[in-house]
Scaffold this motif. Structure first.
Motif, short mmCIF file in Angstrom:
data_model
loop_
_atom_site.label_atom_id
_atom_site.label_comp_id
_atom_site.label_asym_id
_atom_site.label_seq_id
_atom_site.Cartn_x
_atom_site.Cartn_y
_atom_site.Cartn_z
N ASP A 174 -1.01 -49.43 16.16
CA ASP A 174 -0.44 -48.85 14.93
C ASP A 174 0.06 -49.90 13.95
OD1 ASP A 174 -0.94 -46.44 16.20
OD2 ASP A 174 1.12 -46.20 16.89
N SER A 196 -3.08 -41.96 17.64
CA SER A 196 -2.32 -40.83 17.11
C SER A 196 -2.69 -40.54 15.66
CB SER A 196 -0.82 -41.11 17.21
OG SER A 196 -0.46 -42.25 16.43
N TRP A 197 -3.10 -41.55 14.93
CA TRP A 197 -3.45 -41.37 13.52
C TRP A 197 -4.92 -41.03 13.30
CZ3 TRP A 197 -6.99 -45.19 12.83
CH2 TRP A 197 -6.86 -46.34 13.62
N LEU A 203 -7.61 -37.63 10.39
CA LEU A 203 -6.83 -38.78 9.96
C LEU A 203 -5.49 -38.35 9.38
CD1 LEU A 203 -9.55 -40.93 8.12
CD2 LEU A 203 -8.54 -41.38 10.36
N THR A 204 -4.44 -39.01 9.82
CA THR A 204 -3.13 -38.83 9.18
C THR A 204 -3.08 -39.72 7.93
OG1 THR A 204 -2.10 -40.64 10.39
CG2 THR A 204 -2.11 -38.46 11.45
N ARG A 205 -1.95 -39.71 7.25
CA ARG A 205 -1.80 -40.58 6.09
C ARG A 205 -1.92 -42.06 6.49
NH1 ARG A 205 3.62 -39.42 3.20
NH2 ARG A 205 2.76 -40.98 1.74
N PHE A 206 -1.37 -42.40 7.65
CA PHE A 206 -1.51 -43.78 8.11
C PHE A 206 -2.97 -44.07 8.46
CE2 PHE A 206 -1.54 -47.09 11.40
CZ PHE A 206 -0.86 -48.09 10.75
N GLY A 207 -3.66 -43.10 9.05
CA GLY A 207 -5.07 -43.28 9.36
C GLY A 207 -5.91 -43.53 8.12
N THR A 230 -11.99 -36.11 11.40
CA THR A 230 -11.90 -37.53 11.09
C THR A 230 -13.19 -38.01 10.43
OG1 THR A 230 -10.32 -38.03 12.85
CG2 THR A 230 -11.71 -39.85 12.08
N ILE A 378 3.45 -46.89 10.18
CA ILE A 378 3.14 -45.53 10.60
C ILE A 378 4.37 -44.63 10.53
CG2 ILE A 378 3.53 -46.00 13.07
CD1 ILE A 378 1.15 -44.10 13.63
N ASP A 382 3.77 -41.24 8.55
CA ASP A 382 3.55 -40.10 9.46
C ASP A 382 4.82 -39.62 10.13
OD1 ASP A 382 0.93 -40.46 8.77
OD2 ASP A 382 0.32 -41.39 10.65
#
Length: 383
Positions: A174, A196-197, A203-207, A230, A378, A382
Motif C-alpha cells: 500500500d 485491498s485497493w 479499484l478504490t480511490r487509492f487503487g 477492476t 491509502i 480510502d
C-alpha cells in the motif's frame, strides 16, 4: 489528465511503426527443420511450403516476446542449475529458448498466496535479486532489459532479453514510494489484484492513484486475474495500454482469468494487449485449442492486441506439443495453416509487445512533465 489523453491519441500512431511489412519476406535458400538441420529449400523447394519450415523462418526474423515466465520462483527450489547447458527439471533454459526462437521474456515476481505486508515486499525483492543474479551468471544467453530499445539491442546481440514483472499488488504494501523503488530496480509490470485497493469491489480511490502513478513512471498495468470491476475501471482511467499477461477467451473456455467478448472489444479500442497463455486449463489440451483462442482474440480485439504468454515454470499443465519454451514453431505453423498473414504473425510474436513497451515509455515521459510523484496515502483516500 484529459489533455494528456488527447495528446496521446494524437500521437498514438507511434504504434503504427510497429506493424511490419513482411509479406513475401521469408524465402531463404537454406532453411532449418524442427531439429535445427539445414534444409535446401531452393526457389521452388518443397520445404518452403512446409508450415513448420515457414514457421522457423518467420520466427528467425520476428522472434517471440513471451509475456510470462514463472522461472524465478521455480529456481528458488533448485540446489544448482545451469541454464546455458539446460535443465530438465524446469520448462525454460537457454537451449530451449533458442530452439523456440524466444528473444524476450517477462520473468514474473508473483508470490504464493498469503504473503502480505513486509513479507510480500521482502519476497519480491529477493526474487528481483535472484533474477539479476541469474542473468549475470549467464551472460552468453541472457541480458537484462528495461525498455523496448534495450530489448531490441539484446536480440541484436544474440541474447534473450529479460524483463522484470509482473509483480503482485501485495508487493507494494500500500505504498506508492515502494512502487517507485521497485520501478527503479527494474520492475516493468504490476498486477492489479490481491490488494485491498484492487479487490472484488474494484479499484478504490487509492487503487486509481496506483494506476495513475504506474502511468507516470512507465510501469504496465496487468489485469489478468483482476475482477471485472477492476478491469473495466482500469481500462477507463489508464492513459497507457493495459496488458493481460495470462488471459484467453472466456467464450471458448470459462476460466475466471479469461476475458469476455465485450472486454476484448474494449481492449481493441484502447489498444491494450491480451497475452494468451499456453496452459491446458485456460486454453485447452492441444495446439489447435490455443490457436482457437488466438483466432478469437484477434477477431474481436484486432491483430495489434494479441500476444503470447508461455506461462512456463508456473506449475500449470501445458497443451500437447507445447510442453516447454521450444514449442513456439509448432504453434506458429498451426496459425500459418489457418491463413494468418506473416505480418499478423510478426505482430503476435514480437511487434505488439514492443508497441506497448514503447507506449508506456511515451506516456510516462508526457505524464512526468505534468505530474509530480504522488504522495497519496491509502489512509487518506480510502480511510
Amino acid at each position: 489528465m484529459a489533455d494528456l489523453q488527447d495528446e496521446l491519441h494524437a500521437t498514438a500512431e507511434v504504434g503504427e511503426l510497429d506493424r511490419p511489412d513482411v509479406e513475401g519476406e521469408f524465402e531463404p535458400d537454406v532453411l532449418e527443420d524442427e531439429r535445427g538441420l539445414a534444409v535446401d529449400a531452393g526457389p521452388a523447394g518443397d520445404a518452403a511450403d512446409d508450415p513448420l519450415v515457414r514457421a522457423h523462418a518467420l520466427l528467425a526474423a520476428h522472434p517471440v516476446a513471451d509475456g510470462y515466465s514463472g522461472l524465478p520462483w521455480a529456481l528458488r527450489h533448485l540446489p544448482w542449475y545451469d541454464l546455458e547447458l539446460g535443465e530438465s527439471t524446469i520448462d525454460t533454459d537457454v537451449p530451449r529458448l533458442r530452439e523456440g526462437h524466444v528473444a524476450a521474456l517477462f520473468w514474473s515476481l508473483h508470490l504464493p498466496e498469503g504473503l502480505v505486508g513486509e513479507r510480500a515486499v521482502g519476497a519480491t525483492l529477493e526474487q528481483l535479486d535472484l533474477v539479476k543474479t541469474v542473468v549475470e551468471a549467464h551472460p552468453e544467453g541472457l541480458r537484462m532489459a528495461h525498455s523496448a530499445a534495450q530489448v531490441t539491442d539484446a536480440r541484436n546481440c544474440g541474447r534473450v532479453a529479460v524483463l522484470l514483472g509482473p509483480a503482485a499488488a501485495a508487493a507494494l504494501d500500500d505504498s506508492l514510494g515502494i512502487l517507485r523503488a521497485l520501478h527503479s530496480l527494474g520492475l516493468r509490470v504490476l498486477t492489479l489484484s490481491g490488494a485491498s485497493w484492487a479487490g472484488q469491489n474494484g479499484l478504490t480511490r487509492f487503487g486509481e492513484e496506483v494506476v495513475r502513478e504506474t502511468n507516470r513512471i512507465g510501469v504496465l498495468v496487468d489485469l489478468s486475474g483482476a475482477c471485472d470491476a477492476t478491469v473495466r475501471r482500469a481500462l477507463t482511467i489508464s492513459k497507457s495500454p493495459v496488458v493481460f499477461t495470462r488471459s484467453a477467451a472466456r467464450a471458448l473456455r470459462p476460466h475466471p482469468a479469461n476475458l469476455p467478448d465485450d472486454v476484448l472489444v474494449e481492449l481493441g479500442i484502447t489498444k491494450g494487449l491480451c497475452l494468451v497463455p499456453l496452459t491446458a486449463e485456460q486454453t485447452g489440451p492441444s495446439v489447435r485449442d490455443v490457436a482457437d483462442h488466438l483466432d478469437h482474440v484477434r477477431a474481436l480485439a484486432g491483430p495489434e492486441c494479441v500476444g503470447l504468454s508461455g506461462t512456463y515454470d508456473s506449475g500449470a499443465a501445458h497443451p500437447q506439443d507445447l510442453s516447454d519454451a521450444s514449442g513456439y514453431p509448432r504453434l506458429v505453423a498451426e496459425l500459418l495453416g489457418r491463413g494468418w498473414s506473416e505480418s499478423d504473425l510478426a505482430l503476435l510474436t514480437w511487434g505488439n509487445v514492443q508497441r506497448v513497451l514503447r507506449s508506456a515509455d511515451f506516456t510516462a515521459r508526457a505524464a512526468r512533465s505534468r505530474r509530480e510523484p504522488s504522495t497519496a496515502k491509502i489512509a487518506e483516500l480510502d480511510g
